[in-house]
Design an enzyme around this catalytic site. Sequence first.
Site, mmCIF file in Angstrom:
data_model
loop_
_atom_site.group_PDB
_atom_site.id
_atom_site.type_symbol
_atom_site.label_atom_id
_atom_site.label_comp_id
_atom_site.label_asym_id
_atom_site.label_seq_id
_atom_site.Cartn_x
_atom_site.Cartn_y
_atom_site.Cartn_z
ATOM 1 N N GLN A 16 41.390 49.933 48.238
ATOM 2 C CA GLN A 16 41.217 51.352 48.558
ATOM 3 C C GLN A 16 40.800 51.670 49.994
ATOM 4 O OE1 GLN A 16 38.525 55.205 47.233
ATOM 5 N NE2 GLN A 16 38.582 53.499 45.823
ATOM 6 N N GLU A 138 33.104 49.168 46.294
ATOM 7 C CA GLU A 138 32.545 50.519 46.402
ATOM 8 C C GLU A 138 31.056 50.623 46.019
ATOM 9 O OE1 GLU A 138 33.974 53.660 47.251
ATOM 10 O OE2 GLU A 138 31.912 54.308 46.958
ATOM 11 N N ASP A 167 34.442 53.207 49.885
ATOM 12 C CA ASP A 167 35.828 52.821 50.172
ATOM 13 C C ASP A 167 36.540 53.868 51.030
ATOM 14 O OD1 ASP A 167 35.835 50.397 48.909
ATOM 15 O OD2 ASP A 167 36.588 51.153 47.019
ATOM 16 N N GLY A 246 19.389 70.474 52.689
ATOM 17 C CA GLY A 246 19.137 71.186 53.942
ATOM 18 C C GLY A 246 17.855 71.991 53.986
ATOM 19 N N GLY A 247 17.033 71.898 52.945
ATOM 20 C CA GLY A 247 15.753 72.589 53.002
ATOM 21 C C GLY A 247 15.742 73.930 52.273
HETATM 22 N N1 CAO Z 1 50.432 36.117 51.803
HETATM 23 C C1 CAO Z 1 49.661 35.062 51.445
HETATM 24 N N2 CAO Z 1 48.362 35.140 51.200
HETATM 25 C C2 CAO Z 1 47.789 36.365 51.270
HETATM 26 C C3 CAO Z 1 48.526 37.507 51.614
HETATM 27 C C4 CAO Z 1 49.901 37.351 51.884
HETATM 28 N N3 CAO Z 1 50.673 38.390 52.224
HETATM 29 N N4 CAO Z 1 47.692 38.574 51.608
HETATM 30 C C5 CAO Z 1 46.468 38.095 51.267
HETATM 31 N N5 CAO Z 1 46.525 36.777 51.071
HETATM 32 C C6 CAO Z 1 45.423 35.880 50.712
HETATM 33 C C7 CAO Z 1 44.336 35.867 51.737
HETATM 34 O O1 CAO Z 1 44.705 35.113 52.862
HETATM 35 C C8 CAO Z 1 43.203 35.262 50.946
HETATM 36 O O2 CAO Z 1 43.345 33.856 50.914
HETATM 37 P P1 CAO Z 1 42.166 32.826 51.311
HETATM 38 O O3 CAO Z 1 40.956 33.256 50.555
HETATM 39 O O4 CAO Z 1 42.733 31.527 50.853
HETATM 40 O O5 CAO Z 1 41.961 32.896 52.760
HETATM 41 C C9 CAO Z 1 43.486 35.739 49.538
HETATM 42 O O6 CAO Z 1 44.778 36.331 49.564
HETATM 43 C C10 CAO Z 1 42.522 36.746 48.969
HETATM 44 O O7 CAO Z 1 42.140 37.721 49.898
HETATM 45 P P2 CAO Z 1 40.753 38.470 49.716
HETATM 46 O O8 CAO Z 1 39.666 37.453 49.638
HETATM 47 O O9 CAO Z 1 40.617 39.511 50.740
HETATM 48 O O10 CAO Z 1 40.960 39.184 48.305
HETATM 49 P P3 CAO Z 1 39.991 39.212 47.029
HETATM 50 O O11 CAO Z 1 40.748 39.897 45.970
HETATM 51 O O12 CAO Z 1 39.416 37.897 46.715
HETATM 52 O O13 CAO Z 1 38.771 40.154 47.511
HETATM 53 C C11 CAO Z 1 37.833 42.191 48.369
HETATM 54 C C12 CAO Z 1 38.929 41.539 47.522
HETATM 55 C C13 CAO Z 1 38.162 43.670 48.473
HETATM 56 C C14 CAO Z 1 36.474 42.020 47.707
HETATM 57 C C15 CAO Z 1 37.792 41.550 49.754
HETATM 58 O O14 CAO Z 1 39.070 41.637 50.320
HETATM 59 C C16 CAO Z 1 36.791 42.195 50.707
HETATM 60 O O15 CAO Z 1 35.580 41.981 50.618
HETATM 61 N N6 CAO Z 1 37.273 42.990 51.661
HETATM 62 C C17 CAO Z 1 36.465 43.618 52.670
HETATM 63 C C18 CAO Z 1 35.652 44.752 52.114
HETATM 64 C C19 CAO Z 1 36.511 45.775 51.436
HETATM 65 O O16 CAO Z 1 37.473 46.296 51.969
HETATM 66 N N7 CAO Z 1 36.075 46.158 50.245
HETATM 67 C C20 CAO Z 1 36.667 47.310 49.599
HETATM 68 C C21 CAO Z 1 37.501 46.927 48.503
HETATM 69 S S1 CAO Z 1 38.108 48.374 47.780
HETATM 70 O O17 CAO Z 1 38.728 49.141 48.974
#
Ligand code: CAO
Length: 425
Positions: A16, A138, A167, A246-247
């Site tokens: 998001q 979030e 988010d 705001g008070g």
């Molecule tokens: N091709 C191949 N690999 C891909 C890819 C693609 N096109 N796109 C993503 N990946 C891989 C990444 O490289 C990563 O691999 P490694 O861990 O091996 O390096 C893997 O997919 C997972 O990515 P991620 O860790 O970002 O995803 P997740 O689902 O585990 O975590 C989230 C999700 C949101 C918690 C994390 O991305 C995060 O903390 N983001 C920053 C904060 C954030 O935006 N939070 C809000 C989430 S809601 O908006």
Amino acid sequence: MKALSGVKILDFTHVQSGPTCTQLLAWFGADVIKVERPGVGDATRKQLVDVPGADSLYFTMLNHNKRSIEINSKDETGKEVLTRLVRECDVLVENFAPGALDRMGFGWEDLQRINPRIIMASVKGFGPGKYEDCKVYENVAQCAGGSASTTGFLDGPPLVTGAQIGDSGTGLHLALGIVTALFQREKTGRGQKVLAAMQDGVLNLSRVKLRDQQRLASGPLNEYSQFGEGIPFGEATPRAGNDSGGGQPGRILKCKGWETDPNAYTYFITQAAVWKNVCDVIGKPEWKEAEGYATPPERLDKLNEIFDAVEQWTMTKTKFEVMDICNPLNIPVGPILSMKEIAEDPGLRETGTVVEVDHPERGKYLSVGCPIKLSDSEVTVERSPLLGEHTAEILAEVLGYSGDEFDRVVKSGAVGDVKLPDAAE
Ligand code: CAO
């Protein structure tokens, strides 16, 4: 011609926060190229599915006006395509877990080597420090940014809010950072890193609560209801129920129909400047000049009695009647609108704040249009792309792949199952 026409965004975002940001940039006219994992795509495509087989509303409502290309960023040919995209684009936006982009080989140093003008914009849960490696969602951000501890009622637990301030709120902050960096690049010719941490974004939106934290050092916060009720303050900004920040004393009050309609309520502010109007409206003209009621400080220990009297009046009116009566008298009130009422509001449809969009898999659905209106850059909300819908088009038109080279990339498997449009064949 739109405000951001000509700006190319390499959209490496998911879920998001990042998608909110790039959707705004797309609405302002940027060419947003969303990179998705072949065959999988943004996880939200298949989350909270309401129409089996179709992209979810979670995805479609956050990815309007974008193009989708499938690229496996861990494959050599995929990296080659991504490198060419980095060369072509003005901004790379990402919200991967900390370190993921470096592990792919597209960290800040790599990006600068490929394109010194590129702006790298990231959402992370926390800024640099002891929590910088955490994955964050979030509600974690709402808790870490000071919102949860200051939301809810004094005698209840901390509460998260329905507005996605962690988010979508951080996505908004990031969009501003990107446009600002683009503006600076006009003068310096250089790109830069833009970071919006979710904790920081939430705290920015909770700024008035940090204001109150510091005011506590000078004594109790007398505009909080608990002051008038004689409840002592602790060391930290307390939860203030529905008090206004705001008070000016304000509460959510029942309106006609509250017994059966969970949203038959109004917000009502007894603003000092219109106190006499309030007294007239609720049938308490004697309070206008009465000792103990005439001035705001005198009223502080009587807010429960005063709002009880206001509520006796609001309960005789619908929330819209309250609005119609109070608005001309400058008494600030606000009906508690349900999402159903918002979805059906003709005024919001007319302004494009709520739009109906057609989608090939799911048919018509409602979305929230662009909340920021520019008079010289009109927004047309277009449906979200299907997974990899524009892979061939982007390879050919944006990156200049053709002939054998195009075939090599398509056959490598690094860009998913490519459907060839006429132009690329
Ligand atoms: N091709 C191949 N690999 C891909 C890819 C693609 N096109 N796109 C993503 N990946 C891989 C990444 O490289 C990563 O691999 P490694 O861990 O091996 O390096 C893997 O997919 C997972 O990515 P991620 O860790 O970002 O995803 P997740 O689902 O585990 O975590 C989230 C999700 C949101 C918690 C994390 O991305 C995060 O903390 N983001 C920053 C904060 C954030 O935006 N939070 C809000 C989430 S809601 O908006």
